[in-house]
Design a protein around this motif. Structure first.
Motif, PDB file in Angstrom:
ATOM      1  N   GLU A   1      17.690  14.983 -19.667  1.00  0.00           N
ATOM      2  CA  GLU A   1      17.694  13.356 -19.846  1.00  0.00           C
ATOM      3  C   GLU A   1      18.969  13.038 -20.350  1.00  0.00           C
ATOM      4  N   TRP A   2      19.244  11.895 -20.258  1.00  0.00           N
ATOM      5  CA  TRP A   2      20.918  11.541 -20.241  1.00  0.00           C
ATOM      6  C   TRP A   2      20.605  10.136 -21.134  1.00  0.00           C
ATOM      7  N   PRO A   3      20.554  10.115 -22.185  1.00  0.00           N
ATOM      8  CA  PRO A   3      20.325   8.691 -22.943  1.00  0.00           C
ATOM      9  C   PRO A   3      21.459   7.702 -22.907  1.00  0.00           C
TER      10      PRO A   3
ATOM     11  N   SER B   1      22.182   7.081  -6.103  1.00  0.00           N
ATOM     12  CA  SER B   1      22.756   8.221  -6.127  1.00  0.00           C
ATOM     13  C   SER B   1      22.698   9.079  -7.216  1.00  0.00           C
ATOM     14  N   LEU B   2      22.898   8.858  -8.298  1.00  0.00           N
ATOM     15  CA  LEU B   2      23.070   9.531  -9.460  1.00  0.00           C
ATOM     16  C   LEU B   2      21.396   9.624  -9.819  1.00  0.00           C
ATOM     17  N   ALA B   3      20.587   8.889  -9.674  1.00  0.00           N
ATOM     18  CA  ALA B   3      18.975   8.956  -9.951  1.00  0.00           C
ATOM     19  C   ALA B   3      18.516  10.084  -8.890  1.00  0.00           C
ATOM     20  N   ASP B   4      18.881   9.965  -7.569  1.00  0.00           N
ATOM     21  CA  ASP B   4      18.269  11.119  -6.730  1.00  0.00           C
ATOM     22  C   ASP B   4      18.779  12.485  -7.037  1.00  0.00           C
ATOM     23  N   ARG B   5      19.943  12.659  -7.655  1.00  0.00           N
ATOM     24  CA  ARG B   5      20.580  13.995  -8.325  1.00  0.00           C
ATOM     25  C   ARG B   5      19.669  14.243  -9.462  1.00  0.00           C
ATOM     26  N   GLY B   6      18.790  13.304 -10.133  1.00  0.00           N
ATOM     27  CA  GLY B   6      18.206  14.008 -11.150  1.00  0.00           C
ATOM     28  C   GLY B   6      18.343  13.181 -12.685  1.00  0.00           C
ATOM     29  N   LEU B   7      19.283  12.059 -12.634  1.00  0.00           N
ATOM     30  CA  LEU B   7      19.536  11.163 -13.887  1.00  0.00           C
ATOM     31  C   LEU B   7      18.305  10.646 -14.158  1.00  0.00           C
ATOM     32  N   ARG B   8      17.870  10.771 -15.395  1.00  0.00           N
ATOM     33  CA  ARG B   8      16.756   9.940 -15.941  1.00  0.00           C
ATOM     34  C   ARG B   8      16.841  10.084 -17.606  1.00  0.00           C
TER      35      ARG B   8
END
Length: 327
Positions: A82-84, A140-147
């Motif tokens: 996770e990246w707050p 594009s960031l979310a598709d790479r796993g940003l959450r």
């Protein structure tokens, strides 16, 4: 060792690669010189100083094209955990497009993970500030796993707030430094010191509620004489004070995009040497190489935030001031 005589071909072992080591070394020198901000002419002078015949602009571009593989792998890597907090900032660069010279924004995305460490997540060359661009970039960031992103720190970019809420479900913090510049542009030169001091008193309050209360009083005080300033403050209140809904230990780092200031200066220093880029791919190549270099440096430095305070963010509703105050 006796070398057999062959009628066709050569017996020279492939693993020895004649002159390959020297060529690789020269390529590495040229690539490093380019990334460090030397112009193609300066690279040519460097090669001549090393006893070679020099290299042309096209040769430098071809050799530097090998950087693309490393940059593409870096910018397309999976994002785990996770990246707050996510910072977004732009540097404007001149590019040739369709026979014209235009300015494009090189957007850099930097985030903090649950280990409290900073990483460069990605870059994008932005022709406009439309919501569709921000939507595409964040997806594009979310598709790479940003959450797990709770707060995005950026300037007042058009469309970003809507895209952030739709794609990541995150709040947007308007950069406090950029807001102050906008606010001071609404008043005369002699009134700027007073306005600066007054706004700082609102930012210096210990809680979000206290800051909002003080903010309202300042709007009422400024409105008779500085109507534009009062209107700006009214529109920006929620965005510029969003950081106060998070732990106080993080306020100094999340109220503005200042943590990226050194990064932007380095990008500007090296891109100014080039002047005008031939295309947007060349911008991605150079800026991406710089970000890869910076990311490696951050990986070996101390944590940007403590483990305890960052971890709590992902378990707490950031819009609940009572829970945040208890931290």
């Amino acid at each position: 060792m006796k070398i057999p005589k062959l009628r066709k071909g050569s017996y020279f072992p492939e693993f020895l690669e004649p002159r390959r080591a020297a060529e690789k070394a020269m390529t590495a020198v040229i690539q490093e010189a380019y990334v460090q901000g030397l112009s193609t002419r300066s690279v040519d002078d460097l090669v001549k100083a090393m006893g070679m015949t020099g290299v042309s602009k096209s040769q430098v571009s071809r050799l530097c094209g090998e950087i693309d593989e490393r940059v593409d792998a870096f910018l397309g890597r999976p994002l785990e955990g996770e990246w707050p907090y996510l910072w977004l900032d732009a540097t404007y660069i001149k590019v040739r497009r369709g026979g014209r010279i235009v300015s494009v924004a090189a957007i850099v995305a930097v985030a903090v993970n649950l280990d409290g460490r900073r990483e460069v997540l990605g870059i994008a060359v932005q022709p406009s500030e439309a919501e569709v661009f921000w939507d595409e970039f964040l997806r594009s960031l979310a598709d790479r796993g940003l959450r797990g992103t709770r707060l995005i720190i950026a300037d007042d970019h058009k469309g970003l707030k809507a895209a952030a809420a739709k794609v990541l479900g995150a709040t947007v913090q308007r950069c406090r430094v950029h807001f102050m510049r906008n606010a001071l542009a609404c008043v005369g030169k002699k009134d700027r010191p007073i306005v600066t001091a007054a706004l700082r008193t609102a930012f210096d309050q210990d809680t979000l509620a206290a800051s909002k209360d003080h903010w309202t009083k300042l709007i009422d005080a400024f409105e008779p004489r500085h109507e534009k300033l009062a209107e700006l403050m009214h529109r920006a209140e929620d965005d510029v004070l969003a950081y106060k809904s998070f732990p106080k230990e993080h306020w100094a780092k999340i109220h503005s995009t200042n943590p990226l200031e050194r990064l932007n200066k380095e990008i500007k220093r090296r891109t100014n040497v080039v002047g005008i880029f031939p295309n947007e791919a060349a911008v991605t190549r150079l800026v991406g190489a710089l970000m890869l270099e910076q990311n490696d440096e951050w990986a070996i430095t101390r944590r940007y935030m403590t483990l305890e305070t960052v971890a709590v963010i992902c378990d707490t509703d950031p819009m609940d001031p009572a829970k945040i105050a208890a931290l």
